[in-house]
Write an enzyme that holds these catalytic residues in place. Sequence first.
Site, PDB file in Angstrom:
ATOM      1  N   ASN A  10       0.690  -1.336   0.283  1.00  0.00           N
ATOM      2  CA  ASN A  10       0.112   0.152  -0.344  1.00  0.00           C
ATOM      3  C   ASN A  10       0.637   1.228  -0.409  1.00  0.00           C
ATOM      4  O   ASN A  10       1.701   1.918   1.194  1.00  0.00           O
ATOM      5  CB  ASN A  10      -1.010  -0.552   1.011  1.00  0.00           C
ATOM      6  CG  ASN A  10      -2.142   1.391   1.314  1.00  0.00           C
ATOM      7  OD1 ASN A  10      -1.625   2.089   0.299  1.00  0.00           O
ATOM      8  ND2 ASN A  10      -2.448   1.213   2.432  1.00  0.00           N
ATOM      9  N   LYS A  12       0.249   4.016  -0.045  1.00  0.00           N
ATOM     10  CA  LYS A  12      -0.781   5.447   0.466  1.00  0.00           C
ATOM     11  C   LYS A  12      -0.424   6.203  -0.882  1.00  0.00           C
ATOM     12  O   LYS A  12      -0.673   6.434  -1.902  1.00  0.00           O
ATOM     13  CB  LYS A  12       0.026   6.343   1.835  1.00  0.00           C
ATOM     14  CG  LYS A  12      -0.571   4.123   2.654  1.00  0.00           C
ATOM     15  CD  LYS A  12      -0.255   4.410   4.253  1.00  0.00           C
ATOM     16  CE  LYS A  12      -0.736   3.113   4.754  1.00  0.00           C
ATOM     17  NZ  LYS A  12       0.002   3.144   6.232  1.00  0.00           N
ATOM     18  N   HIS A  99      -9.455   0.357   5.304  1.00  0.00           N
ATOM     19  CA  HIS A  99      -8.152   0.494   5.905  1.00  0.00           C
ATOM     20  C   HIS A  99      -8.643   2.063   7.103  1.00  0.00           C
ATOM     21  O   HIS A  99      -9.190   2.498   6.598  1.00  0.00           O
ATOM     22  CB  HIS A  99      -6.802   1.942   4.761  1.00  0.00           C
ATOM     23  CG  HIS A  99      -5.822   1.305   5.821  1.00  0.00           C
ATOM     24  ND1 HIS A  99      -5.594   2.057   6.403  1.00  0.00           N
ATOM     25  CD2 HIS A  99      -4.702   0.089   5.039  1.00  0.00           C
ATOM     26  CE1 HIS A  99      -3.967   1.900   6.930  1.00  0.00           C
ATOM     27  NE2 HIS A  99      -3.616   1.127   5.835  1.00  0.00           N
ATOM     28  N   GLU A 101      -7.428   4.481   7.861  1.00  0.00           N
ATOM     29  CA  GLU A 101      -6.763   5.496   7.738  1.00  0.00           C
ATOM     30  C   GLU A 101      -7.753   6.377   6.688  1.00  0.00           C
ATOM     31  O   GLU A 101      -8.150   7.647   7.120  1.00  0.00           O
ATOM     32  CB  GLU A 101      -4.847   5.823   7.164  1.00  0.00           C
ATOM     33  CG  GLU A 101      -4.089   5.466   7.560  1.00  0.00           C
ATOM     34  CD  GLU A 101      -2.672   5.073   6.825  1.00  0.00           C
ATOM     35  OE1 GLU A 101      -2.509   5.442   5.938  1.00  0.00           O
ATOM     36  OE2 GLU A 101      -2.018   4.977   7.482  1.00  0.00           O
ATOM     37  N   GLU A 167      -5.049  -5.950  10.660  1.00  0.00           N
ATOM     38  CA  GLU A 167      -4.326  -4.562  11.174  1.00  0.00           C
ATOM     39  C   GLU A 167      -4.293  -3.555  12.229  1.00  0.00           C
ATOM     40  O   GLU A 167      -5.592  -3.129  12.537  1.00  0.00           O
ATOM     41  CB  GLU A 167      -4.603  -4.115   9.966  1.00  0.00           C
ATOM     42  CG  GLU A 167      -4.097  -4.191   8.467  1.00  0.00           C
ATOM     43  CD  GLU A 167      -3.519  -2.986   7.273  1.00  0.00           C
ATOM     44  OE1 GLU A 167      -2.298  -3.356   7.234  1.00  0.00           O
ATOM     45  OE2 GLU A 167      -4.068  -1.798   7.324  1.00  0.00           O
ATOM     46  N   GLY A 173       2.348   1.609  10.863  1.00  0.00           N
ATOM     47  CA  GLY A 173       3.616   2.216  10.726  1.00  0.00           C
ATOM     48  C   GLY A 173       4.416   2.717  12.409  1.00  0.00           C
ATOM     49  O   GLY A 173       5.421   4.060  12.180  1.00  0.00           O
ATOM     50  N   SER A 213       3.480  -2.723  10.078  1.00  0.00           N
ATOM     51  CA  SER A 213       4.806  -2.683  10.603  1.00  0.00           C
ATOM     52  C   SER A 213       6.025  -4.044   9.580  1.00  0.00           C
ATOM     53  O   SER A 213       6.965  -4.325  10.507  1.00  0.00           O
ATOM     54  CB  SER A 213       5.237  -2.637  11.851  1.00  0.00           C
ATOM     55  OG  SER A 213       5.119  -0.839  11.908  1.00  0.00           O
ATOM     56  N   GLY A 234       2.947  -1.097   4.462  1.00  0.00           N
ATOM     57  CA  GLY A 234       2.789   0.289   4.331  1.00  0.00           C
ATOM     58  C   GLY A 234       4.702   0.403   3.864  1.00  0.00           C
ATOM     59  O   GLY A 234       4.779   0.222   2.553  1.00  0.00           O
ATOM     60  N   GLY A 235       5.127   0.804   4.523  1.00  0.00           N
ATOM     61  CA  GLY A 235       5.938   2.019   4.018  1.00  0.00           C
ATOM     62  C   GLY A 235       6.957   1.095   3.633  1.00  0.00           C
ATOM     63  O   GLY A 235       7.608   1.874   2.867  1.00  0.00           O
TER      64      GLY A 235
HETATM   65  P1  PGA Z   1       3.327  -0.460   7.900  1.00  0.00           P
HETATM   66  O1  PGA Z   1       1.480   0.166   7.360  1.00  0.00           O
HETATM   67  O2  PGA Z   1       3.203  -1.224   7.430  1.00  0.00           O
HETATM   68  O3  PGA Z   1       3.909   1.318   7.132  1.00  0.00           O
HETATM   69  O4  PGA Z   1       3.321  -0.394   9.167  1.00  0.00           O
HETATM   70  C1  PGA Z   1       0.565  -0.992   7.225  1.00  0.00           C
HETATM   71  C2  PGA Z   1      -0.440  -0.395   6.596  1.00  0.00           C
HETATM   72  O5  PGA Z   1      -1.225   0.493   6.635  1.00  0.00           O
HETATM   73  O6  PGA Z   1      -1.546  -1.060   5.668  1.00  0.00           O
END
Ligand code: PGA
Length: 256
Positions: A10, A12, A99, A101, A167, A173, A213, A234-235
């Site tokens: 992702n 983002k 998600h 967010e 999640e 993050g 993470s 994500g990251g």
């Molecule tokens: P992250 O994000 O790997 O940066 O923790 C995961 C996500 O938001 O799905």
Amino acid sequence: MQKRKIVIGNLKMNLETVSMRKQYLKDSENAFNKEIFENVNVVLCPQNLYLESFVNFFKEKNVVIGAQDCFWETYGAHTGEISPKTIKSLGAEYVIIGHSERRTLGETDEEVSKKCSTALRVGLIPIICVGYIGQKEDETLAISDSIESILNNVSQEDLKKIIFAYEPVWAIGSGKTPSVDDIHTVVLYIKKIIGKKFSSEIIDDISILYGGSVSPENISNIVTQAHVDGVLIGGVSLQAERFAKTVKIINNLLKK
Ligand code: PGA
């Protein structure tokens, strides 16, 4: 035969300039090669404006493309919304829905449910995110409420197409992850709720991922949990090389 694992990146609201996108594709050119995909399905979700260019670039590399959200109608007077039908017609195959967010901005389970139904109707595969911040007892309760209402309008046939991603909000993050036992427990719990709502026979057809993470450093422990069907990243997906490295580790683990 082992089930193929699923890795979703992702991106983002990143790669925010055309030159950053170009650099990402250049890095991906070197980082991805077909042999790392033998046992893994890889999906990359960029910003909507990049869907078409990503579809064209990554089709050579066996990476499929998804969006990060969609609307619950397919066309009409909905200024600023993104139609799932457009996402599909651009060649993307997946869409992340719900998600955390987006939920922080006010998205509800009811909206997630409507988006999920429309995505399925146009032939997209929904990746439904569930998770909750708080004490463990609350977490499982919140997850079961969420799943109950999201799946209200889904048929058993369609259910098999949906991917779920557990999640925990605090892990996203943050560099922190739950213990592998905790991940395992919640993933099994999600399977149990779905089994109760539909039928326990279909549980093995449903894919449940973990997200929060995930990195090349912790992937081995997470993904070797039998019931964890893959990860949502994500990251780390922002660095093509580290993302590809993560995929490669999973692929090699499954070869053994
Ligand atoms: P992250 O994000 O790997 O940066 O923790 C995961 C996500 O938001 O799905």
